[in-house]
Design a protein around this motif. Structure first.
Motif, PDB file in Angstrom:
ATOM      1  N   ARG A  17       2.764  -5.463  -9.753  1.00 21.65           N
ATOM      2  CA  ARG A  17       1.175  -4.694  -9.504  1.00 21.65           C
ATOM      3  C   ARG A  17       1.211  -3.923  -8.520  1.00 21.65           C
ATOM      4  O   ARG A  17       0.727  -2.725  -8.627  1.00 21.65           O
ATOM      5  CB  ARG A  17      -0.001  -5.827  -9.261  1.00 21.65           C
ATOM      6  CG  ARG A  17      -1.280  -5.318  -9.349  1.00 21.65           C
ATOM      7  CD  ARG A  17      -2.235  -6.574  -9.057  1.00 21.65           C
ATOM      8  NE  ARG A  17      -1.870  -7.185  -7.736  1.00 21.65           N
ATOM      9  CZ  ARG A  17      -1.544  -8.435  -7.663  1.00 21.65           C
ATOM     10  NH1 ARG A  17      -1.102  -8.816  -8.673  1.00 21.65           N
ATOM     11  NH2 ARG A  17      -1.261  -9.072  -6.520  1.00 21.65           N
ATOM     12  N   THR A  18       2.077  -4.218  -7.340  1.00 20.88           N
ATOM     13  CA  THR A  18       2.086  -3.401  -6.132  1.00 20.88           C
ATOM     14  C   THR A  18       3.027  -2.316  -5.944  1.00 20.88           C
ATOM     15  O   THR A  18       2.935  -1.179  -5.266  1.00 20.88           O
ATOM     16  CB  THR A  18       2.053  -4.242  -4.790  1.00 20.88           C
ATOM     17  OG1 THR A  18       3.215  -4.999  -4.981  1.00 20.88           O
ATOM     18  CG2 THR A  18       0.793  -5.080  -4.991  1.00 20.88           C
ATOM     19  N   GLY A  19       4.282  -2.688  -6.703  1.00 18.80           N
ATOM     20  CA  GLY A  19       5.420  -1.933  -6.458  1.00 18.80           C
ATOM     21  C   GLY A  19       5.901  -1.869  -5.267  1.00 18.80           C
ATOM     22  O   GLY A  19       6.851  -1.178  -4.806  1.00 18.80           O
ATOM     23  N   SER A  20       5.941  -3.019  -4.511  1.00 18.51           N
ATOM     24  CA  SER A  20       6.082  -3.074  -3.059  1.00 18.51           C
ATOM     25  C   SER A  20       6.517  -4.379  -2.582  1.00 18.51           C
ATOM     26  O   SER A  20       5.629  -5.551  -2.858  1.00 18.51           O
ATOM     27  CB  SER A  20       5.193  -2.391  -2.048  1.00 18.51           C
ATOM     28  OG  SER A  20       5.442  -2.804  -0.630  1.00 18.51           O
ATOM     29  N   LEU A  21       7.689  -4.627  -2.033  1.00 19.28           N
ATOM     30  CA  LEU A  21       8.038  -6.022  -1.587  1.00 19.28           C
ATOM     31  C   LEU A  21       7.309  -6.255  -0.285  1.00 19.28           C
ATOM     32  O   LEU A  21       6.922  -7.727  -0.293  1.00 19.28           O
ATOM     33  CB  LEU A  21       9.470  -6.020  -1.159  1.00 19.28           C
ATOM     34  CG  LEU A  21      10.499  -5.903  -2.328  1.00 19.28           C
ATOM     35  CD1 LEU A  21      12.023  -6.167  -1.521  1.00 19.28           C
ATOM     36  CD2 LEU A  21      10.723  -6.689  -3.371  1.00 19.28           C
ATOM     37  N   SER A  22       7.010  -5.538   0.628  1.00 25.12           N
ATOM     38  CA  SER A  22       6.073  -5.923   1.801  1.00 25.12           C
ATOM     39  C   SER A  22       4.626  -6.232   1.270  1.00 25.12           C
ATOM     40  O   SER A  22       4.288  -7.138   1.687  1.00 25.12           O
ATOM     41  CB  SER A  22       5.949  -4.364   2.737  1.00 25.12           C
ATOM     42  OG  SER A  22       7.385  -4.289   3.001  1.00 25.12           O
ATOM     43  N   ALA A  23       4.271  -5.366   0.391  1.00 21.28           N
ATOM     44  CA  ALA A  23       2.600  -5.880  -0.176  1.00 21.28           C
ATOM     45  C   ALA A  23       2.616  -7.035  -0.869  1.00 21.28           C
ATOM     46  O   ALA A  23       1.618  -7.781  -0.576  1.00 21.28           O
ATOM     47  CB  ALA A  23       2.304  -4.610  -0.922  1.00 21.28           C
ATOM     48  N   ALA A  24       3.661  -7.294  -1.810  1.00 15.08           N
ATOM     49  CA  ALA A  24       3.812  -8.719  -2.480  1.00 15.08           C
ATOM     50  C   ALA A  24       3.657  -9.683  -1.339  1.00 15.08           C
ATOM     51  O   ALA A  24       3.181 -10.803  -1.354  1.00 15.08           O
ATOM     52  CB  ALA A  24       4.720  -8.628  -3.525  1.00 15.08           C
ATOM     53  N   GLY A  25       4.866  -9.567  -0.275  1.00 21.77           N
ATOM     54  CA  GLY A  25       4.952 -10.456   0.712  1.00 21.77           C
ATOM     55  C   GLY A  25       3.713 -10.895   1.524  1.00 21.77           C
ATOM     56  O   GLY A  25       3.394 -11.950   1.672  1.00 21.77           O
ATOM     57  N   ARG A  26       2.754  -9.651   2.042  1.00 20.75           N
ATOM     58  CA  ARG A  26       1.626  -9.993   2.611  1.00 20.75           C
ATOM     59  C   ARG A  26       0.867 -10.958   1.811  1.00 20.75           C
ATOM     60  O   ARG A  26       0.057 -11.756   2.268  1.00 20.75           O
ATOM     61  CB  ARG A  26       0.961  -8.754   2.943  1.00 20.75           C
ATOM     62  CG  ARG A  26       1.770  -8.139   4.190  1.00 20.75           C
ATOM     63  CD  ARG A  26       0.628  -6.858   4.548  1.00 20.75           C
ATOM     64  NE  ARG A  26       0.495  -5.825   3.513  1.00 20.75           N
ATOM     65  CZ  ARG A  26       1.467  -4.724   3.367  1.00 20.75           C
ATOM     66  NH1 ARG A  26       2.510  -4.864   4.436  1.00 20.75           N
ATOM     67  NH2 ARG A  26       1.309  -3.826   2.630  1.00 20.75           N
TER      68      ARG A  26
END
Length: 291
Positions: A17-26
């Motif tokens: 959904r976010t395309g980002s490891l950092s965003a998914a991690g948060r």
């Protein structure tokens, strides 16, 4: 496929959904590195590439899009459970594993660990046995040694002193009997130290620290307790100096992934602050009646 976990699929959905490891991690309280490792493991388990990895972010392969469609169905099916959980207060649970003496101290200072408006609850798992943090039996363990497993993290807090105690009103006689933890239950250094002493007479044994404490209170004999336990009890007094060879460290231990959860992190910070505020008590520098 039998080992696939729902939380890995939820994490995949967040990355998709976010395309980002950092965003998914948060979203999930995990580090980007942990998210990346779990997505690699998921691809290995699926036997198919799920992502195209670019500097700009993660996009889905054809297989990734097919999996996302199926995960979306699963998330929709789980939504009623989330709604039911929210109706029950939506509070997460932070489980703390500790021995009886530390549990008693934490209970007496519970207002320093939890407030009614906190979005979580605390459950004490009081046992002298060590519950398995690596396999998520609890979120936090209070231990007397640095964690050795690579999946665990730890924060050293205070020095713990041990001393012999007796009942304050115990009649002094020529012979000083002792109480001890039974040899088969002697899992701590202090318990083994007492049982190894050839110069003392054991009047009674106990299989838990709580029972040992009660035997000392009842005047059955002298016993070794952590100073923060014995010095807080007005019915006890020191029967000798702190035993230097039994001094040790207190560690707060948690799983590497769980420590990024906001609720777990908040409880850890409060545990550290509480311990440091009472460092002198833990170190045996405040016997009862000394202020």
């Amino acid at each position: 496929m039998k080992n696939m976990r729902w939380d890995d699929l939820q994490l995949f959905g967040a990355v998709a959904r976010t395309g980002s490891l950092s965003a998914a991690g948060r979203e999930h309280g995990l580090s980007p590195a942990t998210v990346g490792r779990r997505m690699l493991a998921l691809e290995t388990e699926m036997g198919r590439p799920l992502f195209v990895r670019r500097q700009s972010g993660y996009s889905l392969t054809e297989d990734g899009r097919a999996l996302r469609a199926r995960v979306s169905v699963m998330e929709a099916g789980a939504r009623p459970i989330d709604e039911w959980r929210s109706a029950e207060g939506g509070r997460s649970l932070v489980r703390i594993s500790t021995g009886t003496g530390t549990a008693n101290f934490l209970a007496a200072n519970f207002a320093r660990l939890w407030q009614p408006d906190d979005p979580f609850r605390i459950a004490f798992k009081t046992t002298e046995a060590k519950l398995d943090i690596a396999h998520r039996e609890v979120e936090i363990g209070i231990r007397n040694a640095r964690p050795e497993s690579q999946s665990l993290a730890g924060r050293r807090t205070v020095t713990i002193a041990q001393a012999p105690f007796r009942a304050r009103n115990q009649a002094q006689s020529g012979r000083a009997d002792w109480v001890a933890i039974t040899p088969e239950d002697a899992t701590t250094r202090s318990a083994r130290w007492v049982n190894a002493r050839p110069d003392i007479v054991i009047a009674a044994w106990a299989n838990t620290v709580r029972t040992l404490h009660e035997l000392i209170r009842a005047g059955v004999g002298i016993g070794v307790l952590p100073c923060f336990v014995g010095d807080r009890d007005p019915l006890l007094e020191r029967a000798g100096e702190a035993i230097a060879e039994l001094s040790g460290e207190q560690w707060i231990v948690m799983h590497n992934d769980d420590r990024h959860r906001p609720d777990v992190r908040r409880v850890i910070d409060r545990l550290v602050a509480l311990s440091l505020a009472h460092a002198a008590l833990f170190a045996g520098e405040r016997p009862f009646g000394t202020g």
